[in-house]
Design a protein around this motif. Structure first.
Motif, PDB file in Angstrom:
ATOM      1  N   THR A 148      36.308  49.692  59.760  1.00 46.75           N
ATOM      2  CA  THR A 148      36.828  48.385  59.352  1.00 46.75           C
ATOM      3  C   THR A 148      36.575  47.333  60.426  1.00 46.75           C
ATOM      4  O   THR A 148      36.227  46.186  60.119  1.00 46.75           O
ATOM      5  N   ILE A 149      36.752  47.709  61.688  1.00 45.74           N
ATOM      6  CA  ILE A 149      36.531  46.756  62.776  1.00 45.74           C
ATOM      7  C   ILE A 149      35.049  46.423  62.913  1.00 45.74           C
ATOM      8  O   ILE A 149      34.660  45.268  63.135  1.00 45.74           O
ATOM      9  N   ALA A 150      34.195  47.425  62.769  1.00 50.20           N
ATOM     10  CA  ALA A 150      32.770  47.222  63.015  1.00 50.20           C
ATOM     11  C   ALA A 150      32.010  46.685  61.811  1.00 50.20           C
ATOM     12  O   ALA A 150      30.894  46.179  61.978  1.00 50.20           O
ATOM     13  N   LEU A 151      32.581  46.777  60.619  1.00 49.27           N
ATOM     14  CA  LEU A 151      31.824  46.450  59.405  1.00 49.27           C
ATOM     15  C   LEU A 151      31.339  45.005  59.366  1.00 49.27           C
ATOM     16  O   LEU A 151      30.155  44.766  59.069  1.00 49.27           O
ATOM     17  N   PRO A 152      32.175  43.962  59.643  1.00 51.51           N
ATOM     18  CA  PRO A 152      31.647  42.581  59.559  1.00 51.51           C
ATOM     19  C   PRO A 152      30.475  42.346  60.508  1.00 51.51           C
ATOM     20  O   PRO A 152      29.451  41.759  60.111  1.00 51.51           O
ATOM     21  N   ALA A 153      30.613  42.810  61.753  1.00 52.63           N
ATOM     22  CA  ALA A 153      29.527  42.591  62.713  1.00 52.63           C
ATOM     23  C   ALA A 153      28.283  43.366  62.322  1.00 52.63           C
ATOM     24  O   ALA A 153      27.156  42.850  62.441  1.00 52.63           O
ATOM     25  N   CYS A 154      28.453  44.592  61.837  1.00 48.65           N
ATOM     26  CA  CYS A 154      27.291  45.395  61.464  1.00 48.65           C
ATOM     27  C   CYS A 154      26.556  44.797  60.263  1.00 48.65           C
ATOM     28  O   CYS A 154      25.319  44.865  60.194  1.00 48.65           O
ATOM     29  N   LEU A 155      27.280  44.199  59.329  1.00 46.95           N
ATOM     30  CA  LEU A 155      26.618  43.564  58.184  1.00 46.95           C
ATOM     31  C   LEU A 155      25.785  42.372  58.622  1.00 46.95           C
ATOM     32  O   LEU A 155      24.644  42.183  58.172  1.00 46.95           O
ATOM     33  N   ILE A 156      26.347  41.549  59.516  1.00 45.64           N
ATOM     34  CA  ILE A 156      25.588  40.394  60.002  1.00 45.64           C
ATOM     35  C   ILE A 156      24.373  40.846  60.809  1.00 45.64           C
ATOM     36  O   ILE A 156      23.272  40.282  60.685  1.00 45.64           O
ATOM     37  N   LEU A 157      24.540  41.862  61.607  1.00 45.81           N
ATOM     38  CA  LEU A 157      23.427  42.375  62.395  1.00 45.81           C
ATOM     39  C   LEU A 157      22.354  42.999  61.512  1.00 45.81           C
ATOM     40  O   LEU A 157      21.166  42.946  61.838  1.00 45.81           O
ATOM     41  N   LEU A 158      22.761  43.588  60.395  1.00 46.36           N
ATOM     42  CA  LEU A 158      21.777  44.120  59.457  1.00 46.36           C
ATOM     43  C   LEU A 158      20.912  43.000  58.882  1.00 46.36           C
ATOM     44  O   LEU A 158      19.685  43.136  58.759  1.00 46.36           O
ATOM     45  N   VAL A 159      21.554  41.864  58.550  1.00 52.66           N
ATOM     46  CA  VAL A 159      20.791  40.722  58.047  1.00 52.66           C
ATOM     47  C   VAL A 159      19.835  40.204  59.111  1.00 52.66           C
ATOM     48  O   VAL A 159      18.665  39.872  58.829  1.00 52.66           O
ATOM     49  N   VAL A 160      20.308  40.130  60.355  1.00 53.21           N
ATOM     50  CA  VAL A 160      19.450  39.661  61.450  1.00 53.21           C
ATOM     51  C   VAL A 160      18.251  40.576  61.626  1.00 53.21           C
ATOM     52  O   VAL A 160      17.109  40.121  61.810  1.00 53.21           O
ATOM     53  N   GLN A 161      18.477  41.880  61.567  1.00 54.27           N
ATOM     54  CA  GLN A 161      17.368  42.813  61.732  1.00 54.27           C
ATOM     55  C   GLN A 161      16.381  42.739  60.572  1.00 54.27           C
ATOM     56  O   GLN A 161      15.164  42.875  60.771  1.00 54.27           O
ATOM     57  N   ILE A 162      16.882  42.515  59.366  1.00 54.81           N
ATOM     58  CA  ILE A 162      15.976  42.354  58.218  1.00 54.81           C
ATOM     59  C   ILE A 162      15.117  41.102  58.384  1.00 54.81           C
ATOM     60  O   ILE A 162      13.898  41.117  58.138  1.00 54.81           O
ATOM     61  N   VAL A 163      15.750  40.017  58.844  1.00 50.20           N
ATOM     62  CA  VAL A 163      15.007  38.761  59.033  1.00 50.20           C
ATOM     63  C   VAL A 163      13.945  38.918  60.112  1.00 50.20           C
ATOM     64  O   VAL A 163      12.788  38.492  59.943  1.00 50.20           O
ATOM     65  N   THR A 164      14.315  39.540  61.240  1.00 53.43           N
ATOM     66  CA  THR A 164      13.329  39.730  62.312  1.00 53.43           C
ATOM     67  C   THR A 164      12.209  40.676  61.859  1.00 53.43           C
ATOM     68  O   THR A 164      11.058  40.506  62.254  1.00 53.43           O
ATOM     69  N   GLY A 165      12.545  41.654  61.031  1.00 54.23           N
ATOM     70  CA  GLY A 165      11.514  42.542  60.514  1.00 54.23           C
ATOM     71  C   GLY A 165      10.535  41.822  59.601  1.00 54.23           C
ATOM     72  O   GLY A 165       9.320  42.046  59.663  1.00 54.23           O
ATOM     73  N   VAL A 166      11.066  40.934  58.749  1.00 55.80           N
ATOM     74  CA  VAL A 166      10.196  40.149  57.856  1.00 55.80           C
ATOM     75  C   VAL A 166       9.307  39.222  58.670  1.00 55.80           C
ATOM     76  O   VAL A 166       8.103  39.063  58.395  1.00 55.80           O
ATOM     77  N   LEU A 167       9.882  38.585  59.707  1.00 65.56           N
ATOM     78  CA  LEU A 167       9.082  37.701  60.560  1.00 65.56           C
ATOM     79  C   LEU A 167       7.995  38.480  61.291  1.00 65.56           C
ATOM     80  O   LEU A 167       6.872  37.999  61.460  1.00 65.56           O
ATOM     81  N   GLY A 168       8.339  39.692  61.731  1.00 60.80           N
ATOM     82  CA  GLY A 168       7.343  40.493  62.422  1.00 60.80           C
ATOM     83  C   GLY A 168       6.198  40.913  61.525  1.00 60.80           C
ATOM     84  O   GLY A 168       5.046  41.006  61.970  1.00 60.80           O
ATOM     85  N   ARG A 169       6.484  41.145  60.248  1.00 61.59           N
ATOM     86  CA  ARG A 169       5.426  41.533  59.313  1.00 61.59           C
ATOM     87  C   ARG A 169       4.610  40.314  58.876  1.00 61.59           C
ATOM     88  O   ARG A 169       3.400  40.421  58.664  1.00 61.59           O
ATOM     89  N   SER A 170       5.266  39.177  58.721  1.00 59.63           N
ATOM     90  CA  SER A 170       4.552  37.986  58.257  1.00 59.63           C
ATOM     91  C   SER A 170       3.757  37.324  59.376  1.00 59.63           C
ATOM     92  O   SER A 170       2.753  36.665  59.109  1.00 59.63           O
ATOM     93  N   ALA A 171       4.211  37.469  60.607  1.00 63.08           N
ATOM     94  CA  ALA A 171       3.490  36.884  61.750  1.00 63.08           C
ATOM     95  C   ALA A 171       3.289  37.973  62.790  1.00 63.08           C
ATOM     96  O   ALA A 171       4.084  38.109  63.715  1.00 63.08           O
ATOM     97  N   PRO A 172       2.246  38.769  62.646  1.00 61.44           N
ATOM     98  CA  PRO A 172       2.038  39.893  63.570  1.00 61.44           C
ATOM     99  C   PRO A 172       1.851  39.465  65.014  1.00 61.44           C
ATOM    100  O   PRO A 172       2.021  40.269  65.929  1.00 61.44           O
ATOM    101  N   SER A 173       1.485  38.192  65.236  1.00 59.56           N
ATOM    102  CA  SER A 173       1.296  37.739  66.615  1.00 59.56           C
ATOM    103  C   SER A 173       2.617  37.654  67.381  1.00 59.56           C
ATOM    104  O   SER A 173       2.623  37.643  68.607  1.00 59.56           O
ATOM    105  N   LEU A 174       3.730  37.575  66.659  1.00 58.37           N
ATOM    106  CA  LEU A 174       5.031  37.546  67.323  1.00 58.37           C
ATOM    107  C   LEU A 174       5.352  38.922  67.897  1.00 58.37           C
ATOM    108  O   LEU A 174       5.117  39.948  67.256  1.00 58.37           O
ATOM    109  N   ASN A 175       5.876  38.909  69.097  1.00 57.75           N
ATOM    110  CA  ASN A 175       6.308  40.155  69.730  1.00 57.75           C
ATOM    111  C   ASN A 175       7.680  40.521  69.181  1.00 57.75           C
ATOM    112  O   ASN A 175       8.670  39.838  69.461  1.00 57.75           O
ATOM    113  N   LEU A 176       7.721  41.581  68.385  1.00 53.22           N
ATOM    114  CA  LEU A 176       8.969  41.945  67.710  1.00 53.22           C
ATOM    115  C   LEU A 176      10.059  42.328  68.706  1.00 53.22           C
ATOM    116  O   LEU A 176      11.230  42.033  68.494  1.00 53.22           O
TER     117      LEU A 176
END
Length: 260
Positions: free
Chosen positions: A188-216
């Motif tokens: 319960t304590i970790a769930l809000p932060a983990c959900l937001i971090l999951l979104v951040v990781q998905i976004v960084t993953g999409v950016l890394g795939r769309s712009a391979p020149s970026l250092n992931l």
């Protein structure tokens, strides 16, 4: 049988009674999260156990075994230690929930290497867990929950008098149930932060795939840390409510352990 008699009569009998009562209280203080940490000197715990033992001797008719240094007397002492450790351990389980939540959040943020020495156990624990533990400790003390715990220790001499200190299968099952609650509260304590971090990781993953020149790696770690800090700020009101409820549940667990 072995019996020590120094010739002081009633005064000596009261001394052995006080020492016997201190056994349960001292074991509870050693197992408790706030009073059993390495930073608390043993002399302070002995003084605290003696002060509570004086109150127990004044308010309850508990008596030491007739022959303390005998097989029956040693078994009675072991029973007192068992009850004291159970009272402290039930409290310890509640305080372990924020540390477990910090493990989940810190791993998602990429801060698993940011560790500090836990004053309670002396082992390495996440630095974020120390923050959660400090918040829980402050709330626990501010609400006077430590005084309620002391009152439950005194009440334990009526619920589990000496000679009837075997907890039984039901109470051991309750302690196992308290551990299950600990994991649920940690999630319960970790769930809000983990959900937001999951979104951040998905976004960084999409950016890394769309712009391979970026250092992931150079992009993902700062983004995870910033996202985790933002998640902690957003979830601060929820964390406060959960910690307040956790402080009350810690005392309720100890009271449930003493219920007939």
């Amino acid at each position: 049988m072995i019996q020590l008699d120094f010739g002081f009569g009633a005064l000596e009998a009261e001394f052995w009674r006080l020492l016997f009562v201190m056994t349960r209280i001292g074991a509870a203080l050693v197992a408790a999260p706030l009073f059993g940490i390495a930073g608390v000197p043993p002399q302070v715990r002995v003084i605290g156990a003696g002060a509570l033992a004086v109150l127990v001797c004044a308010w309850t008719p508990v008596m030491a075994p007739p022959v303390l240094f005998s097989v029956a007397g040693m078994m009675a002492v072991m029973g007192e230690i068992l009850v004291g450790l159970a009272l402290g351990f039930a409290l310890q389980l509640s305080f372990a929930a924020p540390i477990l939540a910090a493990e989940l959040v810190g791993g998602s943020m990429g801060m698993s290497l940011a560790t500090a020495v836990d004053p309670g156990s002396g082992a390495q624990s996440p630095a974020l867990g120390q923050y959660f533990a400090v918040v829980l400790s402050l709330v626990f003390l501010a609400h006077g929950a430590h005084l309620q715990w002391f009152a439950l220790i005194v009440e334990s001499y009526r619920a589990l008098p000496p000679g009837q200190t075997w907890l039984g299968a039901e109470r051991f099952a309750l302690i196992a149930g308290f551990a299950a609650r600990m994991f649920a509260v940690a999630v319960t304590i970790a769930l809000p932060a983990c959900l937001i971090l999951l979104v951040v990781q998905i976004v960084t993953g999409v950016l890394g795939r769309s712009a391979p020149s970026l250092n992931l790696f150079s992009l993902g770690l700062p983004a995870g840390v910033l996202g985790g800090i933002a998640a902690l700020l957003v979830g601060a009101p929820v964390l406060t409510d959960v910690v307040v409820r956790l402080s009350a549940d810690a005392i309720a667990q100890v009271a449930e352990l003493l219920a007939p």
